[in-house]
Structure formats: structure tokens, C-alpha cells
Design an enzyme around this catalytic site. Structure first.
Site, PDB file in Angstrom:
ATOM      1  N   TYR A  58       1.052  -1.214   0.034  1.00  0.00           N
ATOM      2  CA  TYR A  58      -0.446   0.159  -0.094  1.00  0.00           C
ATOM      3  C   TYR A  58       0.632   1.335  -0.051  1.00  0.00           C
ATOM      4  CZ  TYR A  58      -3.304  -3.319   1.473  1.00  0.00           C
ATOM      5  OH  TYR A  58      -4.219  -4.574   1.551  1.00  0.00           O
ATOM      6  N   HIS A 144       0.610 -12.133   1.596  1.00  0.00           N
ATOM      7  CA  HIS A 144      -0.254 -10.876   0.725  1.00  0.00           C
ATOM      8  C   HIS A 144      -0.696 -11.799  -0.497  1.00  0.00           C
ATOM      9  CE1 HIS A 144      -1.471  -6.620  -0.220  1.00  0.00           C
ATOM     10  NE2 HIS A 144      -2.297  -7.481  -0.054  1.00  0.00           N
TER      11      HIS A 144
END
Length: 336
Positions: A58, A144
Site C-alpha cells: 500500500y 499477501h
């Protein structure tokens, strides 16, 4: 009133029923200023939100740095922090470049992402995340997006997380993805505490109910649901609204608008139904909502608390917007 907290799987870690997703703080979709990011975090804390989810992906570490700038000054025992492994941040060798292609427009950085699901990569990723966060440990570590790296994720990344949990370096482990099939494999074939399912259990897409949610309920594995607005369409359906980060197709837009008509007829904002629907499933412990302003955090908290009559859920089910086997709030019990 602060959100309730629920234990994750068989771990000792708890997560608030309404938690803050960190992608917008990294500039997902549009840039966010440092000041707005701080106000998001401070407002979440003031409202009693104590679960925070972030990732190196992010904003190439920006979300972690911004979360950590606030969390590092708060009592460590009073919040739960989740971050992720699988992408290392390394020098690009080409100088700063715009990260719009990865969903973070306007972000210029000399770093790039490097997939790494090796055991050494997992340990390095977690250590570097803690440096960016300014914290001494993460409560939750998630593998992830291993979609194209499944075998290495199961053979190397997962055992590395299991060792970190045994060492006490993290309290709960799992995986986070935008698909349910591989998460179901994690639930059935490993000893994960929690999985994060994004976008696949919402008012518009209940595909996670086919495989993952029954498996998680059977195994006692917790599910955190992200993407309850499907990246925007269920927050404000209008031409040009996004679904899974691209402009929504006409058929999806019409479905979202019809659901909004039904919720409005019962005096309920569409966003409230979107936030509360996933929480009815007994395997779901929390929903993640991202925010890029203090006002959006306050709205998420209000939507989480908004009263919803049983008749609204019945009408959504009768029109086929909800699967017959999808539990709705007020029916039965949920995870404690």
C-alpha cells in the site's frame, strides 16, 4: 459506542468488529495528504476502532509509515496491528517513478515491489515493516496475494509464519486475497488463525459462501472481510463508480442502484447494509473499511451502528440479491 472485539481463530489475538483498512492511507485510487492520513488514524482511535490492517504494497510502505506515525505513540496493548508478507520493497534503480500502474497514482518513489514468498523473504518483510511502523511487533501477519505463487507460499512462506508464531514474534497468522479458492486451501490444509477475504463476500458478490466460509466455520478459522463496498460501487453507485478497481459494468451498476432503492425504502443507507451484511456469518469476525478522510471514518462507524429492519434483508433475499443460504443480521448467532 466502540465496536466489539472478537478472537481470531484459536489465537489469543482479538480484532475489532469494525477495523480500518490501510490501502487508502497509501494513496490507493487517489493521493492522500499526510495531514488527512493522521486525521483518519486519530478519528478511528477516538471512535474506538482498535483493529488496523496495512501492507508494504500500500503506497510502497507509505501506509505503514503513516499508520505507525500515530500507533507508535499509543498504548501498544490497546490495538491490534495486521501487516502482510510476500512483497519486498527494493530500489528500482531507475529513480522515482509514478506508481499509478499499481493503483497508487501520484506516488513517486525510487522503490519497486519484488515478489518473495521464501522463508527468508517473509522474515525480512516483517522486519522491514516493523521498521516502517516504528513498532516492536505485529499482532497478525498475512501472506499477501499469493495467487501466482501458491506452491512457494504453502511450502515456504506459511511454514515461516508458523515458526514466527511459535517464537512469539506474531500472535496470529494467515493469508489475505481477493479470491476464495486458495484461501479455502489455506483453511483446510494449514493451521492459519485468520484469512482476509476482499470483495468476495458482499451484497454484490457472495461467492465466498460457496467454499471459504463453510470451511472456516467448520475449522474454527476467523474470516476478516474487506472490500465491503467492492472498491466503491456499493458506497455510491453512479455511472463511473468502480467495482474491483475498474469502472463497473452497466449490469452491476443497475444491481447496485436497485439494492440502494430497497435500502432507501427502509430508511437505511446502502453503506450500512454493505458494512453489516458480512458480519452475520458466524465465521466472519470483522469487516475492514478504508478511509481517506476523518469524515469517511465517522461515516463507517455510523454505518456499522445504523439500525436495519429485518424486512430489508427479507426483501433483498426475495429479489435474489442475497443467496438463500446467506445469513443476515438478526438470524441466529455469530462468532464471539
Amino acid at each position: 459506542m466502540s465496536p466489539r472485539h472478537h478472537r481470531l481463530g484459536r489465537s489469543d489475538i482479538t480484532f475489532s468488529e469494525l477495523a480500518l483498512g490501510g490501502a487508502p492511507l497509501g494513496g490507493s485510487g487517489a493521493p492522500v495528504t499526510d495531514g488527512d492520513a493522521r486525521r483518519v488514524m486519530e478519528t478511528a482511535w477516538e471512535l474506538g476502532i482498535r483493529g488496523f490492517d496495512t501492507a508494504p504494497h500500500y503506497g510502497l510502505g507509505l501506509s505503514e509509515r503513516r499508520m505507525g506515525a500515530v500507533l507508535s505513540g499509543l498504548p501498544r496493548s490497546q490495538f491490534t496491528l495486521s501487516t502482510k508478507v510476500g512483497r519486498l520493497l527494493v530500489p528500482s534503480g531507475e529513480g522515482p517513478a509514478d506508481d499509478a500502474a499499481n493503483g497508487f497514482p501520484g506516488l513517486r518513489t525510487p522503490l519497486r515491489r519484488q515478489w518473495d514468498f521464501s522463508a527468508a523473504g517473509v522474515r525480512r518483510s516483517l522486519a522491514e515493516s516493523l521498521d516502517r511502523l516504528g513498532l516492536d511487533h505485529a499482532d497478525i501477519a498475512l501472506i499477501h496475494d499469493p495467487d501466482d505463487h501458491g506452491e512457494q507460499a504453502f511450502a515456504e512462506a506459511y511454514p515461516a509464519l508458523e515458526r514466527l508464531r511459535a517464537e512469539g514474534a506474531v500472535g496470529a497468522i494467515g493469508a489475505g486475497m481477493n479470491q476464495s479458492a486458495m484461501l479455502t486451501r489455506f483453511v483446510r490444509d494449514t493451521d492459519v488463525d485468520v484469512v482476509l477475504l476482499a470483495g468476495r463476500y458482499s451484497l454484490l458478490d457472495q461467492s465466498g459462501l460457496t467454499d471459504l466460509l463453510p470451511a472456516a466455520a467448520e475449522r474454527g478459522t476467523s474470516v476478516i472481510v474487506g472490500g465491503v463496498y467492492n472498491s466503491g460501487l456499493l458506497a455510491d453507485p453512479h455511472p463511473g463508480a468502480t467495482y474491483d478497481y475498474v469502472p463497473a459494468k452497466a449490469e452491476l451498476l443497475q444491481r447496485a442502484l436497485r439494492i440502494k432503492q430497497i435500502t432507501a425504502r427502509h430508511g437505511v443507507p446502502l453503506r450500512a447494509a454493505a458494512v453489516q451484511f458480512p458480519l452475520a456469518h458466524p465465521a466472519v469476525t470483522s469487516v475492514l473499511v478504508g478511509a481517506r478522510s476523518a469524515a469517511e471514518v465517522r461515516d463507517a462507524a455510523a454505518m456499522h451502528r445504523h439500525p436495519i429492519p429485518a424486512e430489508l434483508w427479507a426483501e433483498l433475499r426475495a429479489e435474489g440479491h442475497l443467496r438463500p443460504d446467506a445469513p443476515v443480521p438478526g438470524e441466529g448467532t455469530r462468532a464471539a
